[in-house]
Write an enzyme that holds these catalytic residues in place. Sequence first.
Site, short mmCIF file in Angstrom:
data_model
loop_
_atom_site.label_atom_id
_atom_site.label_comp_id
_atom_site.label_asym_id
_atom_site.label_seq_id
_atom_site.Cartn_x
_atom_site.Cartn_y
_atom_site.Cartn_z
N PRO A 2 0.81 -1.18 0.00
CA PRO A 2 0.00 0.00 0.00
C PRO A 2 0.86 1.25 0.00
CG PRO A 2 -0.58 -1.51 1.75
CD PRO A 2 0.49 -2.13 0.98
N GLU A 3 0.61 2.11 -0.92
CA GLU A 3 1.21 3.44 -0.90
C GLU A 3 0.14 4.37 -0.32
OE1 GLU A 3 3.21 4.42 -4.61
OE2 GLU A 3 3.25 2.31 -5.16
#
Length: 275
Positions: A2-3
């Site tokens: 996840p960014e």
Amino acid sequence: MPELPEVETVCRGLQPVLEGRRIVRLTLRRKDLRIPFPKDLKARTEGRKVERIFRKAKYIVMALDSGDALIAHLGMSGRMQVVKSAMPFDAHDHVIFVTGDGAEVRFNDPRRFGLLTITPLAGLESHKLFRHLGPDPLADSFTPEALSAALKGRKTAIKTALLDQRIVVGVGNIYASESLHLAGISPKRTAGTVAGERARVLVPAIKEVLRQAIAAGGSSLRDHVQPSGELGYFQHAWKAYGREGEACRCGADKAVIKRIVQGARSTFFCAKCQR
DNA sequence: CTTTCGTCCTGACTGC
DNA sequence: TGCAGTCAGGACGAAA
């Protein structure tokens, strides 16, 4: 992992489930993730009400009514999933937040690069995990001037610099490529040369890419799903990342997306429209 | 100080 | 079918 857009999506998905609710039980199914769980994690969490959930960089922060803050990071493969308590555990369900209303949140992370810890909310900014962090790209304080100052004199490639959380937080491998593509800036360009005029283009490009990705629920590759189980769909909007060999949307003659390796990580770009 | 490199860990996929 | 090799959204600390 996840960014920023994926973490933001996860936070928004957790809010209706956990905010205003009490964590009646915290089940730790192992003793650590990337770092050991604090010995008093369980005692400090159980019975506390979650007052607020928010994202800080790529961290999920849960402010408790005790004045403590739970800090979670999803690493490369972490998920938060809301499930009915009767569901059998997955082998990689490491932490269970039980609210006592028949549902629970499970922190699942096969690669275990994530973390979960607890610290007083008041000291958050000076916490070891946070004190070196740069500005949030969606904040008003992330301006071309601020980015220019951070990049000035840097010899590393701009793509590599964007992954450095001291320069700007939240931008990971996918959105670094996407932002540079939208800005028309080569990922190989020396970071210092982006300070100034190019930063005026890059800053709005980063904000735009991240905003659109959040609106799409993030990018679902292998691991990211929203807490509800819904997939994000921003991966269908990628213009550079993962498109090696495909025609660039710039439409220039023989403009094809190339993949190169920078700092042992893949970068995707178009040599025709990114300079 | 800046920059690069190895490392943590599992799973999915590729090619033989 | 199996198996080895490669790659994956992150970030830390050590070393140069």
